[in-house]
Design a protein around this motif. Structure first.
Motif, PDB file in Angstrom:
ATOM      1  N   UNK A   1      -2.533   9.215   6.808  1.00  0.00           N
ATOM      2  CA  UNK A   1      -3.459   8.167   6.735  1.00  0.00           C
ATOM      3  C   UNK A   1      -3.471   7.456   5.478  1.00  0.00           C
ATOM      4  N   UNK A   2      -3.158   5.888   5.915  1.00  0.00           N
ATOM      5  CA  UNK A   2      -3.075   5.147   4.431  1.00  0.00           C
ATOM      6  C   UNK A   2      -4.162   4.433   3.942  1.00  0.00           C
ATOM      7  N   UNK A   3      -5.225   4.562   4.338  1.00  0.00           N
ATOM      8  CA  UNK A   3      -6.338   3.939   4.275  1.00  0.00           C
ATOM      9  C   UNK A   3      -7.000   4.475   2.940  1.00  0.00           C
ATOM     10  N   UNK A   4      -6.459   4.267   1.794  1.00  0.00           N
ATOM     11  CA  UNK A   4      -6.931   4.707   0.631  1.00  0.00           C
ATOM     12  C   UNK A   4      -8.101   3.757   0.118  1.00  0.00           C
ATOM     13  N   UNK A   5      -8.048   2.732   0.199  1.00  0.00           N
ATOM     14  CA  UNK A   5      -8.795   1.583  -0.510  1.00  0.00           C
ATOM     15  C   UNK A   5     -10.578   1.742  -0.282  1.00  0.00           C
ATOM     16  N   UNK A   6     -10.936   2.172   1.000  1.00  0.00           N
ATOM     17  CA  UNK A   6     -12.296   2.259   0.967  1.00  0.00           C
ATOM     18  C   UNK A   6     -13.113   3.328   0.184  1.00  0.00           C
TER      19      UNK A   6
ATOM     20  N   UNK B   1       1.272  14.292  -2.820  1.00  0.00           N
ATOM     21  CA  UNK B   1       1.382  14.329  -1.418  1.00  0.00           C
ATOM     22  C   UNK B   1       0.773  15.472  -0.598  1.00  0.00           C
ATOM     23  N   UNK B   2       0.067  16.534  -1.331  1.00  0.00           N
ATOM     24  CA  UNK B   2      -0.727  17.467  -0.789  1.00  0.00           C
ATOM     25  C   UNK B   2      -2.107  16.948  -0.605  1.00  0.00           C
ATOM     26  N   UNK B   3      -2.334  15.894  -1.121  1.00  0.00           N
ATOM     27  CA  UNK B   3      -3.756  15.409  -0.841  1.00  0.00           C
ATOM     28  C   UNK B   3      -3.754  14.109   0.085  1.00  0.00           C
ATOM     29  N   UNK B   4      -2.577  13.830   0.788  1.00  0.00           N
ATOM     30  CA  UNK B   4      -2.801  13.138   1.954  1.00  0.00           C
ATOM     31  C   UNK B   4      -3.451  13.498   3.062  1.00  0.00           C
ATOM     32  N   UNK B   5      -3.895  12.446   3.789  1.00  0.00           N
ATOM     33  CA  UNK B   5      -4.741  13.109   4.712  1.00  0.00           C
ATOM     34  C   UNK B   5      -4.251  12.960   6.240  1.00  0.00           C
ATOM     35  N   UNK B   6      -4.170  13.631   7.462  1.00  0.00           N
ATOM     36  CA  UNK B   6      -3.892  13.564   8.538  1.00  0.00           C
ATOM     37  C   UNK B   6      -5.111  13.726   9.416  1.00  0.00           C
TER      38      UNK B   6
ATOM     39  N   UNK C   1       0.778  -1.155  -0.175  1.00  0.00           N
ATOM     40  CA  UNK C   1      -0.015   0.200  -0.078  1.00  0.00           C
ATOM     41  C   UNK C   1       0.660   1.496   0.008  1.00  0.00           C
ATOM     42  N   UNK C   2       1.941   1.096   0.683  1.00  0.00           N
ATOM     43  CA  UNK C   2       2.859   2.437   0.812  1.00  0.00           C
ATOM     44  C   UNK C   2       2.031   3.177   1.861  1.00  0.00           C
TER      45      UNK C   2
ATOM     46  N   UNK D   1     -13.522   3.279  15.462  1.00  0.00           N
ATOM     47  CA  UNK D   1     -12.436   3.230  16.294  1.00  0.00           C
ATOM     48  C   UNK D   1     -10.987   3.461  15.959  1.00  0.00           C
ATOM     49  N   UNK D   2     -10.913   2.611  14.606  1.00  0.00           N
ATOM     50  CA  UNK D   2      -9.375   3.296  13.939  1.00  0.00           C
ATOM     51  C   UNK D   2     -10.045   3.933  12.841  1.00  0.00           C
ATOM     52  N   UNK D   3      -9.306   4.888  12.506  1.00  0.00           N
ATOM     53  CA  UNK D   3      -9.684   6.075  11.216  1.00  0.00           C
ATOM     54  C   UNK D   3      -9.351   5.333  10.165  1.00  0.00           C
ATOM     55  N   UNK D   4     -10.317   4.614   9.562  1.00  0.00           N
ATOM     56  CA  UNK D   4      -9.973   3.731   8.494  1.00  0.00           C
ATOM     57  C   UNK D   4     -10.796   4.515   7.178  1.00  0.00           C
ATOM     58  N   UNK D   5     -11.707   5.384   7.483  1.00  0.00           N
ATOM     59  CA  UNK D   5     -12.604   6.021   6.501  1.00  0.00           C
ATOM     60  C   UNK D   5     -12.221   7.401   6.040  1.00  0.00           C
ATOM     61  N   UNK D   6     -11.103   7.844   6.432  1.00  0.00           N
ATOM     62  CA  UNK D   6     -10.746   9.252   5.965  1.00  0.00           C
ATOM     63  C   UNK D   6     -10.856   9.598   4.531  1.00  0.00           C
ATOM     64  N   UNK D   7     -10.475   8.786   3.624  1.00  0.00           N
ATOM     65  CA  UNK D   7     -10.679   8.973   2.173  1.00  0.00           C
ATOM     66  C   UNK D   7     -12.228   8.489   1.834  1.00  0.00           C
TER      67      UNK D   7
END
Length: 321
Positions: free
Chosen positions: A136-141, A119-124, A87-88, A203-209
């Motif tokens: 946040x690496x959870x892009x796939x959802x 990089x400017x589209x990465x979420x924190x 995933x990276x 619980x875990x922030x998997x849905x940021x994207x």
């Protein structure tokens, strides 16, 4: 004369076999070896390859991918791979570190997230604060981003294994069509949820994207950046926020069991649903990334007051090898 004709035919055959783009039967039958990491990415790769490559995921299904430490046996898998697909975005740092040590010199480590987003589209966020330097690496959802993953995987496999180019292209076209139907179904699900309920506490922030694409809002994520349990002050803050926002349900996961979320649910009087997943695929017959996201939407939609018929016709099957 007969011997001359035979010699000419033999030379012609050699020339044809030597032409670029003409696949030898031995080359066509040979399969490349692909090593992957988390279950959703492994499953996307399997659907793109669909029997044309040997695909092995090293992160066990339902394992916390952030804290996973590869075993000695995984070094052998990584060392034998013709391409390593991760995933990276700093999700699999111990695995990537090991891969860099043991991989063949010619083997690429393909970081899907880094290739998909600028990089400017990465979420924190709370679980992945900017000051720690890991996005946040959870892009796939976000299914549009998952589709980008599939295209990047296709192009990389075609470049590595041109003998199976047409197969990878056809497999990916079929898979992208399934992803489009899933994407449309998620939009339809969210439309059935009352506007005031389109809020997520996980619980875990998997849905940021996921949330911004589908018109939802992440109100809070409970797990801190060090993957521990939150402290008393943070729990109090989340309880107040849930009451203020009038959130009807909060979501946990079997991968991240948490007594804290049960406590928060009791204090706020909301439903606690522990069935969302970001990297654990469901059991057969829905044992796929699309099946996982379909289950997520059914659970999420029902808990937030929507209608789950929106996902009834989604095709959760995997490509036949």
């Amino acid at each position: 004369m007969k011997s001359v004709r035979l010699a000419i035919q033999f030379l012609s055959l050699l020339l044809v076999l030597a032409l670029p783009g003409v696949a030898h039967s031995e080359d066509s039958a040979k399969k490349i070896t692909v090593a992957t990491t988390v279950a959703p990415i492994t499953n996307i790769v399997q659907n793109v390859a669909a029997g044309l490559a040997n695909v092995t995921g090293i992160v066990p299904d339902g394992t916390d991918s952030h804290t996973f430490e590869p075993a000695p046996a995984d070094a052998k898998i990584l060392g034998a791979a013709d391409i390593i697909i991760v995933n990276g975005l700093d999700l699999e740092l111990p695995t990537v570190k090991l891969a860099e040590k043991v991989k063949k010199a010619t083997t690429e480590i393909l970081r899907l997230g880094n290739r998909t987003l600028r990089k400017e589209d990465w979420r924190y966020d709370f679980s992945f604060p900017r000051e720690h330097g890991h996005p946040n690496p959870h892009l796939w959802p976000n299914i549009a981003l998952a589709a980008q993953y599939a295209k990047i995987i296709r192009d990389s496999l075609v470049a590595l294994d041109p003998a199976h180019r047409e197969g990878y292209i056809a497999n990916t076209a079929t898979y992208l069509a399934k992803l489009r139907k899933l994407d449309n179904a998620i939009f339809a699900c969210v439309k059935t949820i009352p506007q005031q309920n389109r809020k997520l506490v996980t619980y875990h922030d998997s849905f940021a994207y996921f949330a911004p694409r589908y018109g939802m809002k992440v109100i809070a994520a409970i797990q801190p950046s060090d993957f521990s349990e939150p402290g008393p002050q943070e729990i109090i803050r989340v309880i107040k926020q849930i009451k203020r926002e009038k959130v009807p349900a909060i979501f946990g996961s079997e991968v991240f069991p948490s007594k804290v979320m049960e406590q928060i649910a009791r204090e706020t009087g909301v439903k606690f649903i522990d069935q969302l997943s970001d990297d654990e695929l469901p059991a057969s017959p829905n044992n796929s990334f699309i099946g996982m996201m379909t289950n997520n939407m059914a659970v999420m939609t029902e808990a937030l007051g929507g209608n789950t018929r929106c996902v009834a016709s989604v095709d959760t099957s995997n490509a036949a090898p």
